[in-house]
Design a protein around this motif. Structure first.
Motif, PDB file in Angstrom:
ATOM      1  N   GLN A 107      55.193  11.188   0.390  1.00 47.10           N
ATOM      2  CA  GLN A 107      55.654  10.219  -0.592  1.00 47.10           C
ATOM      3  C   GLN A 107      57.122  10.397  -0.980  1.00 47.10           C
ATOM      4  OE1 GLN A 107      54.254   7.532  -2.225  1.00 47.10           O
ATOM      5  NE2 GLN A 107      52.425   7.547  -0.945  1.00 47.10           N
ATOM      6  N   ALA A 108      57.752  11.500  -0.583  1.00 42.59           N
ATOM      7  CA  ALA A 108      59.188  11.667  -0.868  1.00 42.59           C
ATOM      8  C   ALA A 108      60.052  11.085   0.234  1.00 42.59           C
ATOM      9  CB  ALA A 108      59.511  13.148  -1.051  1.00 42.59           C
ATOM     10  N   ALA A 109      59.427  10.582   1.293  1.00 40.44           N
ATOM     11  CA  ALA A 109      60.197  10.162   2.469  1.00 40.44           C
ATOM     12  C   ALA A 109      61.090   8.970   2.186  1.00 40.44           C
ATOM     13  CB  ALA A 109      59.256   9.840   3.630  1.00 40.44           C
ATOM     14  N   GLY A 110      60.748   8.171   1.189  1.00 41.55           N
ATOM     15  CA  GLY A 110      61.525   6.972   0.888  1.00 41.55           C
ATOM     16  C   GLY A 110      62.679   7.202  -0.072  1.00 41.55           C
ATOM     17  N   LEU A 111      62.885   8.445  -0.503  1.00 42.47           N
ATOM     18  CA  LEU A 111      64.026   8.717  -1.371  1.00 42.47           C
ATOM     19  C   LEU A 111      65.310   8.357  -0.639  1.00 42.47           C
ATOM     20  CD1 LEU A 111      62.877  12.098  -2.906  1.00 42.47           C
ATOM     21  CD2 LEU A 111      63.555  10.077  -4.235  1.00 42.47           C
ATOM     22  N   PRO A 112      66.326   7.868  -1.360  1.00 42.06           N
ATOM     23  CA  PRO A 112      67.554   7.423  -0.692  1.00 42.06           C
ATOM     24  C   PRO A 112      68.228   8.554   0.073  1.00 42.06           C
ATOM     25  CG  PRO A 112      67.584   6.844  -3.027  1.00 42.06           C
ATOM     26  CD  PRO A 112      66.370   7.668  -2.810  1.00 42.06           C
ATOM     27  N   ARG A 113      68.979   8.156   1.092  1.00 42.33           N
ATOM     28  CA  ARG A 113      69.647   9.135   1.934  1.00 42.33           C
ATOM     29  C   ARG A 113      70.597  10.023   1.136  1.00 42.33           C
ATOM     30  NH1 ARG A 113      70.194   7.626   7.576  1.00 42.33           N
ATOM     31  NH2 ARG A 113      68.055   8.275   7.269  1.00 42.33           N
ATOM     32  N   SER A 114      71.129   9.529   0.034  1.00 42.69           N
ATOM     33  CA  SER A 114      72.070  10.324  -0.761  1.00 42.69           C
ATOM     34  C   SER A 114      71.406  11.571  -1.351  1.00 42.69           C
ATOM     35  CB  SER A 114      72.644   9.477  -1.894  1.00 42.69           C
ATOM     36  OG  SER A 114      71.587   8.937  -2.674  1.00 42.69           O
ATOM     37  N   VAL A 115      70.087  11.513  -1.544  1.00 44.26           N
ATOM     38  CA  VAL A 115      69.395  12.666  -2.151  1.00 44.26           C
ATOM     39  C   VAL A 115      68.215  13.151  -1.326  1.00 44.26           C
ATOM     40  CG1 VAL A 115      70.050  12.068  -4.513  1.00 44.26           C
ATOM     41  CG2 VAL A 115      67.884  11.226  -3.586  1.00 44.26           C
ATOM     42  N   GLY A 116      67.774  12.354  -0.388  1.00 41.40           N
ATOM     43  CA  GLY A 116      66.538  12.686   0.312  1.00 41.40           C
ATOM     44  C   GLY A 116      66.519  12.164   1.731  1.00 41.40           C
ATOM     45  N   PRO A 117      65.328  12.005   2.280  1.00 43.51           N
ATOM     46  CA  PRO A 117      65.210  11.656   3.689  1.00 43.51           C
ATOM     47  C   PRO A 117      65.729  10.272   4.053  1.00 43.51           C
ATOM     48  CG  PRO A 117      63.164  12.638   2.877  1.00 43.51           C
ATOM     49  CD  PRO A 117      64.020  12.398   1.688  1.00 43.51           C
ATOM     50  N   GLY A 118      65.704   9.314   3.128  1.00 44.81           N
ATOM     51  CA  GLY A 118      66.193   7.978   3.452  1.00 44.81           C
ATOM     52  C   GLY A 118      65.336   7.234   4.453  1.00 44.81           C
ATOM     53  N   GLU A 119      64.060   7.556   4.503  1.00 43.30           N
ATOM     54  CA  GLU A 119      63.177   6.972   5.516  1.00 43.30           C
ATOM     55  C   GLU A 119      62.198   5.999   4.873  1.00 43.30           C
ATOM     56  OE1 GLU A 119      63.399   7.597   8.689  1.00 43.30           O
ATOM     57  OE2 GLU A 119      63.794   9.704   9.094  1.00 43.30           O
ATOM     58  N   ASN A 120      61.171   5.633   5.625  1.00 44.57           N
ATOM     59  CA  ASN A 120      60.101   4.782   5.087  1.00 44.57           C
ATOM     60  C   ASN A 120      59.149   5.644   4.267  1.00 44.57           C
ATOM     61  OD1 ASN A 120      61.192   3.339   7.451  1.00 44.57           O
ATOM     62  ND2 ASN A 120      59.568   1.863   7.028  1.00 44.57           N
ATOM     63  N   ARG A 121      58.787   5.128   3.101  1.00 47.47           N
ATOM     64  CA  ARG A 121      57.821   5.832   2.258  1.00 47.47           C
ATOM     65  C   ARG A 121      56.542   6.079   3.049  1.00 47.47           C
ATOM     66  NH1 ARG A 121      56.391   3.631  -3.858  1.00 47.47           N
ATOM     67  NH2 ARG A 121      55.321   5.521  -4.622  1.00 47.47           N
ATOM     68  N   GLY A 122      56.015   7.289   2.973  1.00 41.63           N
ATOM     69  CA  GLY A 122      54.817   7.603   3.745  1.00 41.63           C
ATOM     70  C   GLY A 122      55.068   7.771   5.226  1.00 41.63           C
ATOM     71  N   TYR A 123      56.346   7.654   5.639  1.00 43.10           N
ATOM     72  CA  TYR A 123      56.723   7.621   7.062  1.00 43.10           C
ATOM     73  C   TYR A 123      56.003   6.484   7.787  1.00 43.10           C
ATOM     74  CZ  TYR A 123      59.140  12.135   6.576  1.00 43.10           C
ATOM     75  OH  TYR A 123      59.982  13.147   6.186  1.00 43.10           O
ATOM     76  N   TYR A 124      55.794   5.408   7.081  1.00 33.72           N
ATOM     77  CA  TYR A 124      55.189   4.226   7.686  1.00 33.72           C
ATOM     78  C   TYR A 124      56.321   3.335   8.211  1.00 33.72           C
ATOM     79  CZ  TYR A 124      50.284   4.534   5.917  1.00 33.72           C
ATOM     80  OH  TYR A 124      48.970   4.859   5.665  1.00 33.72           O
ATOM     81  N   GLY A 125      56.821   3.678   9.411  1.00 25.14           N
ATOM     82  CA  GLY A 125      57.945   2.907   9.943  1.00 25.14           C
ATOM     83  C   GLY A 125      57.669   2.229  11.262  1.00 25.14           C
ATOM     84  N   ARG A 126      56.394   2.186  11.624  1.00 21.19           N
ATOM     85  CA  ARG A 126      56.056   1.581  12.909  1.00 21.19           C
ATOM     86  C   ARG A 126      56.005   0.071  12.803  1.00 21.19           C
ATOM     87  NH1 ARG A 126      54.596   3.899  17.641  1.00 21.19           N
ATOM     88  NH2 ARG A 126      54.772   6.135  17.598  1.00 21.19           N
ATOM     89  N   ASP A 127      55.835  -0.540  13.950  1.00 21.09           N
ATOM     90  CA  ASP A 127      55.686  -1.993  14.015  1.00 21.09           C
ATOM     91  C   ASP A 127      54.661  -2.288  15.093  1.00 21.09           C
ATOM     92  OD1 ASP A 127      58.102  -4.769  14.302  1.00 21.09           O
ATOM     93  OD2 ASP A 127      56.010  -4.721  13.658  1.00 21.09           O
TER      94      ASP A 127
END
Lengths: 203, 504
Positions: free
Chosen positions: B195-215
Motif C-alpha cells: 500500500q505504500a507503492a503509490g507514494l509520490p516519487r519525491s518521497v516513495g516508490p512513485g508506482e501504482n498503489r498495490g503494484y497494480y500496474g498491469r493491463d
C-alpha cells in the motif's frame, strides 16, 4: 502476416520480447524502409497453453513487402531464428491467396493473429512507426503527429483533447481499437496523463 | 452450502482479533525479514494474529517450509499471546496466488510440505491457464479438506490473494474453489498489500498503489472479459471488492458467504533500515541455500520499498468466540470480519434484526431468519478512532455507506458472471465530526425475499462514481493514480456481509 512460435515459445517471454523477436526475423528478410512502416502487435490465444501470437501489419498505402518474397525469406528462418514449431500466415487484401508455412497447428495460431489484426479491435502494439520519438512529456497532438498513434483515450473510452499533456515515461504501447491505434492513458501525478500500461510491473 | 439454507447459527463473538494473513520473510525469494521481525512488528502495530506466507517454489518446498516451523515456535515463545500461524503463498495452478494455512498441530509442516509438493503451480509447472491446471487447483482444495476430515490437521483455509491484479482468477475458478470445499476456500483479499507503492516519487516508490500496474494483453493467462479498470486499485481496494455490484457482490448474491480481508503482503517495508547482508543478497544465494540470512541493520532508510509492516496500515479484524487459533479461522470462514486501512475505525458491530424482536439478530457474517413480510432493520455501531494511525494523524471517518443486495440462491446461469445487478448503495451517512461510538440505523422495511447487507466507510477525501454508475454507487472509491496515491490520505473500511433468509 501472423506468426505463432508454437509450444517451444518461452512461457515467460513478455509480449515485447515476442514482438521484437519477430521484428528481428522479419528484418532479415525485408529492407529498412519496409520495416519502418510495420506495426507489430501481440494477441492472446487461449487454445492449449495460453500464449501470445504476433501480427505484423503494413498499413495500406505504405511501402511493404512482396508476400511471395517474404514467405520465402521466413520459411528459411524456421528452425533458425524462428523455432522449428513456428507457423506463419501471410495475407494480402485483394491480393494473391494467403501463404502459409511451418507447423500446421502453429499455422492455426498464426491465423488468429491475422484475423485479429484484420478485425482491428484488439492487440497490444509493441512496434510501430515513431515509437522511438515518443519520449518525455508530449501533448496528444504531438504524440499523434510523431507516430502512428491515431488517438489517445482514457479508461472510460473518452478521447482526449489535443492539448492534454502525456508523460510517456518512455514506454508507450497502444492497442488496436476499431482499426485505430489507440493509446490508453490514465491520470498520473502532477496533472499529466500517463500510459495505462506500466513498464516493469511483474511482482 | 448457502448462508441461508440452513440458516447459520451465529457463533457468539467474544473478542475481535486483528491480523494479517499475507506476510513474507527471508524464506521468500523476494523477502528479507525474519519471522521474529515481522511478528514483533505485527504485535507493535496491534495485531493479535499473523500468518507467515512465503512463496511456494522449489527452494521453499525443500528448505523454507521446514525452517519456518522452529522460527515460528521461537517467535511464539518470544511474543506470548501472539497467534502465529504457518502458511504458504500458494501459486494456484492456472491462477494467481493464495494464502494457505493450517491450525497449528504436530503435522502441519508435513501437510504443508506435501500440499506444496503436489499442488503448487511453480513446483508442478502448472501455472498456465489450462483445464488440467484448473483441475489441479480444485484437487488441491479438495485435498486440504480431506486433511481436515482425517484430522491430519485441525483446520485449513485458503484465501485468494490480490485476485484482480493480473486478471488471472476467472469468476468460474473462484466459484469452483468455493464449491469444491467452502470450509477451505473462504474468500479473497479485498485490498492487496504493497500500500505504500503509490507514494509520490519525491518521497516513495512513485508506482501504482498495490503494484497494480498491469493491463490487458500483458499476461496470456488473463480472463479476457475483465475490463481495463479491473487492473487498478480503487481507494486501495481490489476492483472485485471495490465495485458495488461487482464480482464480490455477485458471489454474495448467491446467498453464499465469501470473506474479504486486507493484508500487508509485506516483503520490503517503506523506509526500512535493515536488509539482506551484502554478498548474500541475490537470487543465486537464495537458490543455493533456500533462504536469505536475516536482515541486518544498514542505517539507510529505503524509500523505494512499497510495503508496510503487518498491522501498520492494513488490518483484517476477526470476530472470534475466544482468543485461539481455531476461533480465528472459524471467524474468517464465517465472515465475521471487517477490514480497514490506516486504523480508520477502532471497532465495528453490525446487527440485522427483526423489528418485531421475534428472531435472534444476525451479527457480522451471520444470518437473520424471518418470515416473509417481516420488518427488518440494520444497526451499525462504530467506535471512531481515538489514536493516531502510523502516518501520524487521528483518522476521521467522514462517511458510512450501507450496501444491500438481493439474493438468488439459484446462482447465475453463467458461472463467469461478475456483476450483481440488484446490489447498490441504499443509504449514506455523513459522519464527519463524529467521535466516540456512533450508531447508525436503517430500516429495510418489509422483507419478502432473501438479501444481504454490508457496510463500508471512508475519510471521504477521494471518490468517484462507481464503475456501474451513480444509481448503484454515487460516491465510490477513486481509481488510484500511480505515483500520486498517498495511502494515508485515502482511508476505507469494509465489513463483510450478513444475510437475511426468508421463510414463507
Amino acid at each position: 502476416m501472423g506468426v505463432d512460435l508454437g509450444p517451444s515459445q518461452d512461457a515467460a517471454a513478455s509480449p515485447d520480447d515476442l514482438a521484437h523477436a519477430v521484428a528481428e526475423v522479419v528484418s532479415h528478410c525485408e529492407p529498412a524502409d519496409h520495416m519502418a512502416n510495420a506495426v507489430i502487435a501481440t494477441h492472446t490465444r487461449q487454445v492449449g497453453i495460453p500464449h501470445f501470437v504476433v501480427s505484423v501489419v503494413w498499413p495500406a498505402a505504405t511501402a511493404g513487402p512482396d508476400p511471395a518474397t517474404l514467405i520465402r525469406g521466413l520459411v528459411a528462418e524456421i528452425g533458425n531464428a524462428l523455432p522449428a514449431t513456428s507457423g506463419i500466415v501471410i495475407t494480402w487484401p485483394g491480393g494473391p491467396d494467403p501463404a502459409t508455412a511451418g507447423d500446421r497447428s502453429a499455422v492455426v495460431g498464426a491465423w488468429t493473429a491475422v484475423t485479429r489484426a484484420a478485425a482491428g479491435d484488439s492487440g497490444r502494439i509493441a512496434v510501430f512507426p515513431g515509437e522511438q520519438r515518443l519520449r518525455g512529456v508530449m501533448s496528444v497532438a504531438e504524440v499523434v503527429a510523431a507516430s502512428g498513434i491515431d488517438r489517445v483515450a482514457d479508461v472510460s473510452g473518452s478521447v482526449l483533447d489535443d492539448s492534454v499533456l502525456i508523460d510517456t515515461m518512455g514506454f508507450v504501447r497502444p492497442r488496436w481499437r476499431a482499426h485505430r491505434m489507440v493509446l490508453q492513458i490514465q491520470r498520473g501525478p502532477d496533472g499529466l496523463a500517463i500510459p495505462f500500461e506500466r513498464e516493469h510491473m511483474l511482482r | 452450502m448457502s448462508a441461508l439454507d440452513p440458516p447459520r447459527r451465529a457463533a457468539r463473538i467474544g473478542c475481535w482479533l486483528a491480523g494479517d494473513h499475507h506476510v513474507h520473510t527471508q524464506y521468500s525469494r523476494d523477502g528479507r525479514h525474519t519471522i521474529l521481525d515481522q511478528a514483533t512488528r505485527a504485535r507493535q502495530f496491534g495485531l493479535d494474529w499473523m500468518v507467515v506466507t512465503d512463496h511456494g517454489g522449489p527452494e521453499h518446498v525443500r528448505v523454507g517450509v521446514i525452517r519456518t516451523a522452529p522460527d515460528i515456535a521461537a517467535a511464539r515463545r518470544a511474543l506470548p499471546g501472539s497467534l502465529l500461524f504457518q502458511g504458504v503463498e500458494w501459486n494456484i495452478p492456472g491462477a494467481e496466488h493464495g494464502t494457505v494455512f493450517v491450525a497449528p498441530g504436530a503435522r502441519d509442516v508435513e501437510v504443508l510440505q506435501q500440499f506444496e509438493r503436489d499442488y503448487d503451480g511453480v513446483v508442478r509447472d502448472a501455472q498456465a491457464w489450462t483445464p488440467d491446471n484448473e483441475a489441479l487447483a480444485v484437487a488441491a482444495i479438495g485435498w486440504l479438506g480431506q486433511q481436515v476430515d482425517t484430522r491430519r490437521v485441525a483446520d485449513a483455509l485458503m484465501v485468494a490473494n490480490h485476485p484482480a491484479r493480473q486478471g488471472l482468477d476467472s469468476p468460474h475458478e473462484i466459484r469452483g474453489w468455493r464449491d469444491t470445499d467452502p470450509r477451505i476456500a473462504v474468500g479473497f483479499e479485498g485490498a492487496p498489500g504493497h500500500q505504500a507503492a503509490g507514494l509520490p516519487r519525491s518521497v516513495g516508490p512513485g508506482e501504482n498503489r498495490g503494484y497494480y500496474g498491469r493491463d490487458r494483453g500483458t499476461n496470456p493467462n488473463s480472463f479476457l472479459p475483465y475490463p481495463q479498470e479491473a487492473y487498478r486499485t480503487w481507494g486501495g481496494f481490489d476492483w472485485m471488492t471495490a465495485t458495488v455490484g461487482g464480482l464480490w457482490d455477485s458471489l454474495l448474491a448467491e446467498g453464499r458467504q465469501w470473506s474479504i480481508t486486507a493484508n500487508s503482503d509485506s516483503h520490503e517495508v517503506y523506509l526500512h533500515t535493515a536488509d539482506r547482508p551484502a554478498g548474500r543478497d541475490d537470487e543465486s544465494y537464495f537458490e543455493a541455500t533456500g533462504f536469505y540470512p536475516g536482515a541486518v541493520y544498514d542505517g539507510v532508510p529505503n524509500p523505494t520499498a512499497g510495503d508496510f509492516w503487518p498491522g501498520q496500515y492494513s488490518r483484517t479484524v476477526v470476530g472470534a468466540t475466544r482468543r485461539s487459533y481455531r476461533a480465528v479461522m472459524r471467524g474468517l470462514r464465517d465472515g465475521a470480519v471487517w477490514v480497514d486501512h490506516g486504523h480508520l475505525i477502532s471497532a465495528l458491530d453490525l446487527q440485522v434484526r427483526s423489528c418485531a424482536g421475534d428472531a435472534a439478530p444476525a451479527t457480522l457474517g451471520s444470518t437473520l431468519q424471518v418470515a416473509a413480510g417481516a420488518e427488518v432493520e440494520i444497526v451499525v455501531r462504530i467506535d471512531c478512532a481515538r489514536l493516531p494511525h502510523a502516518g501520524g494523524e487521528i483518522p476521521r471517518l467522514n462517511r458510512v455507506d450501507l450496501i444491500v443486495g438481493a439474493v438468488d440462491v439459484r446462482g447465475p446461469d453463467d458461472r463467469d458472471a461478475f456483476t450483481a445487478p440488484h446490489t447498490r448503495v441504499v443509504r449514506s451517512w455523513d459522519t464527519s465530526g463524529a467521535a466516540g461510538t456512533i450508531e447508525l440505523t436503517h430500516r429495510l422495511g418489509r422483507v419478502d425475499s432473501p438479501l444481504y447487507v454490508r457496510v463500508r466507510g471512508t475519510d471521504a477525501r477521494f471518490s468517484q462514481v462507481g464503475a456501474l454508475g451513480a444509481a448503484i454507487d454515487p460516491h465510490g472509491p477513486r481509481m488510484d493514480i500511480p505515483g500520486d496515491s498517498d495511502p494515508w490520505l485515502d482511508l476505507w473500511f469494509y465489513s463483510n456481509a450478513s444475510f437475511v433468509a426468508v421463510t414463507r
